[in-house]
Design an enzyme around this catalytic site. Structure first.
Site, short mmCIF file in Angstrom:
data_model
loop_
_atom_site.label_atom_id
_atom_site.label_comp_id
_atom_site.label_asym_id
_atom_site.label_seq_id
_atom_site.Cartn_x
_atom_site.Cartn_y
_atom_site.Cartn_z
N TYR A 90 0.84 -1.20 0.00
CA TYR A 90 0.00 0.00 0.00
C TYR A 90 0.88 1.25 0.00
CZ TYR A 90 -3.85 -3.17 0.98
OH TYR A 90 -4.78 -4.17 0.89
N ASN A 113 -12.73 0.07 -4.22
CA ASN A 113 -12.55 -0.13 -5.66
C ASN A 113 -13.82 -0.72 -6.27
OD1 ASN A 113 -11.61 -0.64 -8.23
ND2 ASN A 113 -10.21 -2.27 -7.63
N CYS A 121 -6.69 -4.35 -7.49
CA CYS A 121 -6.31 -4.19 -6.09
C CYS A 121 -5.80 -5.48 -5.46
CB CYS A 121 -7.47 -3.63 -5.28
SG CYS A 121 -7.76 -1.88 -5.59
N HIS A 122 -6.08 -6.61 -6.09
CA HIS A 122 -5.53 -7.86 -5.54
C HIS A 122 -4.00 -7.87 -5.63
CE1 HIS A 122 -6.13 -8.74 -9.86
NE2 HIS A 122 -5.10 -9.56 -9.74
N GLU A 148 -2.14 -15.26 -11.61
CA GLU A 148 -1.11 -14.43 -12.25
C GLU A 148 0.30 -14.92 -11.92
OE1 GLU A 148 -2.05 -10.43 -11.10
OE2 GLU A 148 -3.81 -10.38 -12.38
#
Length: 153
Positions: A90, A113, A121-122, A148
């Site tokens: 963050y 979000n 945001c993940h 990912e």
């Protein structure tokens, strides 16, 4: 006026994408049960492919930043630029958006979000661990990161 485009991703559940003038304005991530894929719009077809682990880019999707503050827009744009398979904290996200030291504001942005996956945001983690992922929880965030190629959280 926004219209809802529902979709299903097998193994993930049912989701909704809300579009206004062809642009996404709200995205509900899939949850629940879905045994098969169903997607009737080009963007929902891409979302389904994303949830099956394909390298899908959303870079060409125009997002609506009108309701965001200047800093919120900077956070969203910085986050959208974080490459697939990478994470930032963050604090790092806040610095990328031009406000080092504003980690809490970055966390608040992520918590509110309205376009997950498009504004991923993940890919944002806490300085001391995985961090949360709202009502979907940390396990959902781990699944997204694993899609990912990010493991170990």
């Amino acid at each position: 006026m926004a219209r809802c485009v529902p979709y299903q991703a097998a193994g993930w559940g049912e989701g909704e994408l809300w579009l206004e003038a062809g642009r996404p304005v709200w995205h509900e991530l899939p949850r629940g049960e879905a045994g098969e894929d169903r997607a009737d719009h080009p963007l929902t077809r891409r979302l389904v492919r994303f949830f099956h682990g394909e390298r899908v880019s959303f870079d060409d999707v125009r997002l609506d930043w009108e309701e965001e503050t200047a800093f919120g827009r900077a956070l969203g744009e910085a986050l959208a630029a974080v490459p697939r398979g990478e994470v930032v904290t963050y604090g790092e996200l806040a610095a990328l958006a031009g406000r080092p030291g504003a980690a809490r504001a970055a966390g608040t942005f992520c918590a509110h979000n309205r376009l997950p996956v498009f504004v991923p945001c993940h890919r944002v983690v806490s300085a001391v661990g995985l961090g949360g992922y709202g009502s979907l929880g940390a396990d959902y965030k781990r699944r997204l990161l694993a899609l990912e190629g990010v493991t170990g959280w």
